[in-house]
Write a protein that holds these residues in place. Structure first.
Motif, PDB file in Angstrom:
ATOM      1  N   GLU A 192       0.815  -1.224   0.000  1.00  9.82           N
ATOM      2  CA  GLU A 192       0.000   0.000   0.000  1.00  9.82           C
ATOM      3  C   GLU A 192       0.834   1.254   0.000  1.00  9.82           C
ATOM      4  OE1 GLU A 192      -3.728  -1.560   2.746  1.00  9.82           O
ATOM      5  OE2 GLU A 192      -2.859   0.402   3.136  1.00  9.82           O
ATOM      6  N   LEU A 195      -0.229   6.479   4.214  1.00 14.25           N
ATOM      7  CA  LEU A 195      -1.004   7.690   4.460  1.00 14.25           C
ATOM      8  C   LEU A 195      -0.604   8.267   5.810  1.00 14.25           C
ATOM      9  CD1 LEU A 195      -4.514   6.298   3.415  1.00 14.25           C
ATOM     10  CD2 LEU A 195      -2.879   7.533   1.983  1.00 14.25           C
ATOM     11  N   GLU A 199      -6.202   8.401  13.437  1.00 14.77           N
ATOM     12  CA  GLU A 199      -7.092   7.253  13.225  1.00 14.77           C
ATOM     13  C   GLU A 199      -8.314   7.289  14.135  1.00 14.77           C
ATOM     14  OE1 GLU A 199      -4.942   3.449  13.001  1.00 14.77           O
ATOM     15  OE2 GLU A 199      -3.186   4.627  12.431  1.00 14.77           O
TER      16      GLU A 199
END
Ligand code: AMP
Ligand code: GLY
Length: 437
Positions: A192, A195, A199
């Motif tokens: 991935e 980012l 959270e």
């Protein structure tokens, strides 16, 4: 219709299961409550007994539930769900709250979850999937944005590598494919983009046709203050989350609405709890105004732990009715009220957690103030004496009208807990103090 005197069996042994049993034991409709295997806290609840069965012993659980006349089984942990406990118990004629093996893929396979998000337009980090080391390395060569490596399967929360360089990505891939650090859970990886942001955990009840959100909360996964050190199951949690109050509209339209549509169209067979781990990227407009971009990092197919230890004390409605109605497909018409209050939960763990755990040390618990609750996780009774039996031992939750007070009182509540080697993070909720109403 829910029978008037219901017998409920909760499967699991953690703080999550203690909080679920604590709430269920308050339900007038619950006549008897069993927890398999449970802990030192569940056995002390009214109407409740522990049952000495492993969560992996599906046949033993089915046999007990049949003989005891259990009306509803509630599954806590991820592993039995992924291994098909719900399919097994349903085939034995039992009513079960929790997703079947296919539904549990939402948590048990990160590649499955990413494809689900892509298909249903739920924002998530860009990704690729690889089944062996050489194709993963080839993808890294062509896609220099790859910075996160995830073992596809369940890996006790340890299968995610957030990297700073190509070299770290390669090392992570070697740990997964060559060292086989996560066994079969690492047969496949998700690669991935990394980012940056804060959270939020958002959990939903789901009956297969509709969803209903629980209060948003924020977990503290790292072991030490300032979010440093190794990842853990969770060192503490609080609700509400100030960031959520700012970007509720974006989360509602970009995450919740697509999810709602999936179930309104009955496009995915799932009954139980869907837990979305959302990372909010904050950008700025030309005028300098914040623009919030929520991304779902992962789904879990169960209640969170310790999230459940703040969610249950905020629930004002009957948990039995909610869980039962999820199994009936009547969630949409079920009353679910939440206290408009704050809750903060701090986990007391063994000093050597998460590498190690504590066993057999005496635990001393004193009376707590009103609206301060102690939920047991790694505890058991040994000849009538409460002793440690795990890494995370107990958690203290305080509920209050004011957020800052909830934090203060949770820490005051910690003075009611003592065992040799006890440790806890001193900064749970600190980020939100002064920012929450
Ligand atoms: P997961 O099990 O997928 O939630 O990942 C565990 C933790 O790794 C998350 O709570 C994040 O802190 C971090 N993480 C996962 N995916 C990403 C990502 N794409 N970018 C940055 N951090 C991530
Ligand atoms: N607290 C994180 C989890 O339950 O997965």
């Amino acid at each position: 219709m829910i029978p008037r005197s219901t017998k409920v069996l909760v499967v699991g042994a953690g703080g999550r299961e203690h909080a679920l049993c604590w709430k269920l034991s308050q339900s007038d409709g619950v006549e008897r409550l069993y927890c398999a295997p449970g802990n030192g806290g569940t056995s002390a609840l009214p109407k409740t007994s522990n049952v000495d069965l492993k969560v992996s012993d599906f046949a033993g659980i089915a046999k007990f539930a049949g003989e005891a006349g259990v009306d509803l089984v509630v599954i806590g942990p991820d592993n039995p769900l992924a291994d098909g406990i719900v399919d097994f118990l349903r085939a034995e004629g039992l009513r079960v709250f929790g997703p079947d093996k296919q539904g549990a893929q939402l948590e048990a396979s990160k590649a499955f979850a990413k494809d689900f998000m892509k298909e249903h337009g739920i924002p998530t980090a860009p990704y690729l999937v690889a089944d062996d080391l050489s194709s993963a390395l080839a993808m890294l060569n062509e896609n220099p944005w790859i910075r996160v490596v995830k073992a596809d399967g369940l890996a006790l929360g340890k299968g995610v590598f957030v990297c700073d360089s190509d070299e770290e990505v390669r090392q992570a891939l070697e740990a997964i494919f060559n060292e086989r650090r996560f066994g079969e859970a690492g047969n496949r990886v998700v690669l991935e983009e990394r980012l940056e942001g804060e959270e939020i955990s958002l959990l939903f009840f789901c009956d297969g046709k509709s969803i209903s959100a629980m209060p948003p909360c924020q977990d503290h996964k790292r072991r030490f203050e300032g979010d440093r050190g190794p990842n853990t199951g969770g060192m503490g949690v609080y609700s509400p989350v100030p960031l959520y109050l700012n970007c509720q509209t974006e989360i509602e339209s970009q995450v919740v609405e697509p999810l709602r549509k999936v179930f309104a169209n009955q496009a995915f067979d799932f009954q139980g709890v869907i837990y979305a781990g959302i990372l909010v990227v904050t950008e700025h407009s030309l005028e300098g105004k914040p623009v919030y971009k929520p991304n779902v990092l992962e789904f879990n197919a169960r209640f969170g732990d310790p999230e459940t230890q703040v969610i249950m004390p905020l629930l004002q409605s009957d948990l039995l009715a909610i869980l039962w109605n999820c199994t009936e497909g009547t969630l949409a018409t079920t009353e679910i009220q939440w206290a408009k209050k704050a809750a903060c939960c701090v986990v007391a763990c063994a000093g050597n957690y998460p590498e190690g755990s504590s066993s057999g040390k005496a635990i001393e618990l004193k009376e707590t103030a009103e609206h301060v609750y102690i939920y047991h996780a790694g505890t058991r009774l040994e000849a009538g004496r409460l002793v440690t039996a795990g890494g995370r031992v107990v958690a203290v939750t305080a509920v209050d009208d004011a957020f800052d007070q909830a934090v203060t009182r949770a820490y005051e509540g910690m003075n009611s807990v003592a065992f040799e080697g006890m440790d806890f993070r001193k900064d749970i909720g600190r980020r939100a103090v002064g920012a929450c109403p």
